[in-house]
Design a protein around this motif. Structure first.
Motif, PDB file in Angstrom:
ATOM      1  N   ALA A  61     -28.575  40.590  30.093  1.00 41.59           N
ATOM      2  CA  ALA A  61     -28.644  39.296  29.401  1.00 41.59           C
ATOM      3  C   ALA A  61     -29.910  39.207  28.558  1.00 41.59           C
ATOM      4  CB  ALA A  61     -28.588  38.151  30.420  1.00 41.59           C
ATOM      5  N   ALA A  62     -31.008  39.704  29.093  1.00 40.08           N
ATOM      6  CA  ALA A  62     -32.275  39.681  28.356  1.00 40.08           C
ATOM      7  C   ALA A  62     -32.207  40.582  27.126  1.00 40.08           C
ATOM      8  CB  ALA A  62     -33.428  40.098  29.270  1.00 40.08           C
ATOM      9  N   VAL A  63     -31.594  41.743  27.251  1.00 38.82           N
ATOM     10  CA  VAL A  63     -31.455  42.651  26.102  1.00 38.82           C
ATOM     11  C   VAL A  63     -30.585  41.998  25.028  1.00 38.82           C
ATOM     12  CG1 VAL A  63     -30.443  44.848  25.321  1.00 38.82           C
ATOM     13  CG2 VAL A  63     -31.901  44.791  27.358  1.00 38.82           C
ATOM     14  N   LEU A  64     -29.505  41.355  25.422  1.00 36.69           N
ATOM     15  CA  LEU A  64     -28.642  40.665  24.453  1.00 36.69           C
ATOM     16  C   LEU A  64     -29.400  39.527  23.769  1.00 36.69           C
ATOM     17  CD1 LEU A  64     -25.879  40.554  23.160  1.00 36.69           C
ATOM     18  CD2 LEU A  64     -25.136  39.065  25.040  1.00 36.69           C
ATOM     19  N   PHE A  65     -30.142  38.744  24.539  1.00 32.15           N
ATOM     20  CA  PHE A  65     -30.960  37.675  23.974  1.00 32.15           C
ATOM     21  C   PHE A  65     -31.983  38.243  22.993  1.00 32.15           C
ATOM     22  CE2 PHE A  65     -34.893  35.193  24.055  1.00 32.15           C
ATOM     23  CZ  PHE A  65     -34.431  33.938  23.670  1.00 32.15           C
ATOM     24  N   ALA A  66     -32.654  39.321  23.393  1.00 34.60           N
ATOM     25  CA  ALA A  66     -33.659  39.946  22.528  1.00 34.60           C
ATOM     26  C   ALA A  66     -33.012  40.485  21.253  1.00 34.60           C
ATOM     27  CB  ALA A  66     -34.374  41.069  23.277  1.00 34.60           C
ATOM     28  N   PHE A  67     -31.840  41.083  21.368  1.00 38.50           N
ATOM     29  CA  PHE A  67     -31.156  41.607  20.185  1.00 38.50           C
ATOM     30  C   PHE A  67     -30.870  40.486  19.190  1.00 38.50           C
ATOM     31  CE2 PHE A  67     -27.114  42.319  17.937  1.00 38.50           C
ATOM     32  CZ  PHE A  67     -27.510  43.377  17.132  1.00 38.50           C
ATOM     33  N   ILE A  68     -30.305  39.405  19.679  1.00 45.16           N
ATOM     34  CA  ILE A  68     -29.949  38.293  18.791  1.00 45.16           C
ATOM     35  C   ILE A  68     -31.186  37.707  18.116  1.00 45.16           C
ATOM     36  CG2 ILE A  68     -29.016  35.940  18.734  1.00 45.16           C
ATOM     37  CD1 ILE A  68     -27.072  36.925  21.010  1.00 45.16           C
ATOM     38  N   THR A  69     -32.218  37.426  18.898  1.00 45.32           N
ATOM     39  CA  THR A  69     -33.415  36.811  18.319  1.00 45.32           C
ATOM     40  C   THR A  69     -34.161  37.770  17.397  1.00 45.32           C
ATOM     41  OG1 THR A  69     -34.711  37.356  20.306  1.00 45.32           O
ATOM     42  CG2 THR A  69     -33.720  35.155  20.206  1.00 45.32           C
ATOM     43  N   ASN A  70     -34.236  39.047  17.781  1.00 37.18           N
ATOM     44  CA  ASN A  70     -34.900  40.035  16.925  1.00 37.18           C
ATOM     45  C   ASN A  70     -34.126  40.233  15.628  1.00 37.18           C
ATOM     46  OD1 ASN A  70     -37.089  42.248  18.488  1.00 37.18           O
ATOM     47  ND2 ASN A  70     -36.262  40.479  19.532  1.00 37.18           N
ATOM     48  N   ARG A  71     -32.815  40.284  15.735  1.00 38.39           N
ATOM     49  CA  ARG A  71     -31.965  40.502  14.556  1.00 38.39           C
ATOM     50  C   ARG A  71     -32.086  39.352  13.564  1.00 38.39           C
ATOM     51  NH1 ARG A  71     -27.294  39.911  11.985  1.00 38.39           N
ATOM     52  NH2 ARG A  71     -26.347  41.819  11.235  1.00 38.39           N
ATOM     53  N   ILE A  72     -32.050  38.134  14.069  1.00 43.41           N
ATOM     54  CA  ILE A  72     -32.024  36.965  13.187  1.00 43.41           C
ATOM     55  C   ILE A  72     -33.421  36.574  12.710  1.00 43.41           C
ATOM     56  CG2 ILE A  72     -31.493  34.492  13.075  1.00 43.41           C
ATOM     57  CD1 ILE A  72     -29.174  35.095  15.069  1.00 43.41           C
ATOM     58  N   TRP A  73     -34.364  36.399  13.624  1.00 44.09           N
ATOM     59  CA  TRP A  73     -35.643  35.784  13.262  1.00 44.09           C
ATOM     60  C   TRP A  73     -36.806  36.754  13.088  1.00 44.09           C
ATOM     61  CZ3 TRP A  73     -32.824  32.949  17.129  1.00 44.09           C
ATOM     62  CH2 TRP A  73     -32.189  31.832  16.607  1.00 44.09           C
ATOM     63  N   VAL A  74     -36.849  37.817  13.879  1.00 48.65           N
ATOM     64  CA  VAL A  74     -38.011  38.709  13.802  1.00 48.65           C
ATOM     65  C   VAL A  74     -37.871  39.678  12.633  1.00 48.65           C
ATOM     66  CG1 VAL A  74     -39.403  40.437  15.000  1.00 48.65           C
ATOM     67  CG2 VAL A  74     -38.461  38.504  16.282  1.00 48.65           C
ATOM     68  N   PHE A  75     -36.786  40.454  12.621  1.00 44.15           N
ATOM     69  CA  PHE A  75     -36.623  41.489  11.608  1.00 44.15           C
ATOM     70  C   PHE A  75     -35.683  41.075  10.474  1.00 44.15           C
ATOM     71  CE2 PHE A  75     -37.797  43.716  15.549  1.00 44.15           C
ATOM     72  CZ  PHE A  75     -38.985  44.287  15.118  1.00 44.15           C
ATOM     73  N   GLU A  76     -35.035  39.930  10.618  1.00 42.32           N
ATOM     74  CA  GLU A  76     -34.163  39.351   9.591  1.00 42.32           C
ATOM     75  C   GLU A  76     -33.176  40.362   9.013  1.00 42.32           C
ATOM     76  OE1 GLU A  76     -37.217  37.759   6.995  1.00 42.32           O
ATOM     77  OE2 GLU A  76     -37.023  35.792   7.958  1.00 42.32           O
ATOM     78  N   SER A  77     -32.389  40.955   9.897  1.00 41.23           N
ATOM     79  CA  SER A  77     -31.410  41.953   9.480  1.00 41.23           C
ATOM     80  C   SER A  77     -30.406  41.339   8.516  1.00 41.23           C
ATOM     81  CB  SER A  77     -30.670  42.510  10.694  1.00 41.23           C
ATOM     82  OG  SER A  77     -29.642  43.385  10.277  1.00 41.23           O
ATOM     83  N   GLN A  78     -30.081  42.084   7.495  1.00 43.81           N
ATOM     84  CA  GLN A  78     -29.127  41.624   6.476  1.00 43.81           C
ATOM     85  C   GLN A  78     -27.759  42.280   6.627  1.00 43.81           C
ATOM     86  OE1 GLN A  78     -29.984  39.078   4.327  1.00 43.81           O
ATOM     87  NE2 GLN A  78     -31.798  39.082   5.643  1.00 43.81           N
ATOM     88  N   LYS A  79     -27.588  43.111   7.643  1.00 45.94           N
ATOM     89  CA  LYS A  79     -26.305  43.784   7.827  1.00 45.94           C
ATOM     90  C   LYS A  79     -25.239  42.759   8.177  1.00 45.94           C
ATOM     91  CE  LYS A  79     -27.876  48.379   8.931  1.00 45.94           C
ATOM     92  NZ  LYS A  79     -27.889  49.465   9.897  1.00 45.94           N
ATOM     93  N   LYS A  80     -24.077  42.952   7.570  1.00 48.30           N
ATOM     94  CA  LYS A  80     -22.937  42.055   7.794  1.00 48.30           C
ATOM     95  C   LYS A  80     -21.747  42.873   8.266  1.00 48.30           C
ATOM     96  CE  LYS A  80     -25.019  38.492   5.816  1.00 48.30           C
ATOM     97  NZ  LYS A  80     -26.042  37.962   6.634  1.00 48.30           N
ATOM     98  N   GLY A  81     -20.860  42.237   8.974  1.00 43.68           N
ATOM     99  CA  GLY A  81     -19.647  42.901   9.429  1.00 43.68           C
ATOM    100  C   GLY A  81     -19.761  43.383  10.858  1.00 43.68           C
ATOM    101  N   PHE A  82     -18.619  43.508  11.497  1.00 51.33           N
ATOM    102  CA  PHE A  82     -18.559  43.858  12.914  1.00 51.33           C
ATOM    103  C   PHE A  82     -19.172  45.219  13.208  1.00 51.33           C
ATOM    104  CE2 PHE A  82     -16.301  45.726  16.552  1.00 51.33           C
ATOM    105  CZ  PHE A  82     -16.668  44.819  17.531  1.00 51.33           C
ATOM    106  N   LEU A  83     -18.742  46.253  12.483  1.00 53.83           N
ATOM    107  CA  LEU A  83     -19.217  47.605  12.788  1.00 53.83           C
ATOM    108  C   LEU A  83     -20.705  47.804  12.517  1.00 53.83           C
ATOM    109  CD1 LEU A  83     -16.170  49.825  11.769  1.00 53.83           C
ATOM    110  CD2 LEU A  83     -16.930  49.176  14.055  1.00 53.83           C
ATOM    111  N   PRO A  84     -21.241  47.320  11.390  1.00 52.43           N
ATOM    112  CA  PRO A  84     -22.692  47.471  11.190  1.00 52.43           C
ATOM    113  C   PRO A  84     -23.520  46.756  12.259  1.00 52.43           C
ATOM    114  CG  PRO A  84     -21.628  47.015   9.096  1.00 52.43           C
ATOM    115  CD  PRO A  84     -20.592  46.826  10.167  1.00 52.43           C
ATOM    116  N   VAL A  85     -23.099  45.555  12.644  1.00 52.10           N
ATOM    117  CA  VAL A  85     -23.832  44.813  13.672  1.00 52.10           C
ATOM    118  C   VAL A  85     -23.670  45.499  15.030  1.00 52.10           C
ATOM    119  CG1 VAL A  85     -24.026  42.602  14.902  1.00 52.10           C
ATOM    120  CG2 VAL A  85     -23.720  42.629  12.408  1.00 52.10           C
TER     121      VAL A  85
END
Length: 148
Positions: A61-85
């Protein structure tokens, strides 16, 4: 003075957010662990595997939480779509598994074999894991494409 602080916050935004969300990730991990320990209560004493199950569930659960927050707010990933994410999630989780194994190896070597205090080992391992997780996330998982 306020302008200097503002510039520092802008300059170190990514690291600051990484540390904030890392703290919150720890809260998710420990909070869920303690909830499961409490929920399973006496059953843990009868079956020690439940404590490991609680730890694995909380870690995931912590890894999933970290992934979501890191992806959106920390590193601001621009990848879109199911497979890239999904690829990012796989890389992120793989990196976290590697640093978890490193932490466990450090405990085997420094605590089990050399007898160094577990709190010292935990602190040193945590610092190393935080640094490695940041580097893995920045350079591998959420790396930005070079602009052409």
């Amino acid at each position: 003075m306020i302008e200097k602080i503002k510039n520092l916050l802008i300059r170190y935004r990514e690291v600051i957010l990484y540390l904030i969300f890392g703290g919150l990730t720890t809260v998710v991990d420990w909070g869920l662990s303690f909830l499961l320990y409490h929920f399973w209560g006496e059953a843990i004493k009868a079956n020690v595997l439940l404590i490991h199950g609680a730890n694995v569930i909380a870690w995931a659960a912590a890894v999933l939480f970290a992934f979501i927050t890191n992806r959106i707010w920390v590193f601001e990933s621009q990848k879109k779509g199911f497979l890239p994410v999904l690829g990012e999630l796989g890389s992120f989780a793989g990196g976290r598994v590697m640093t978890l194994l490193l932490q466990e190896a450090m405990f085997v070597i420094f605590f089990d074999i050399l007898g160094i205090n577990e709190f010292i080992v935990k602190i040193v391992a945590a610092v190393l894991v935080i640094i490695l997780n940041y580097v893995i996330s920045k350079l591998i998982v959420f790396r930005k494409k070079k602009e052409q």
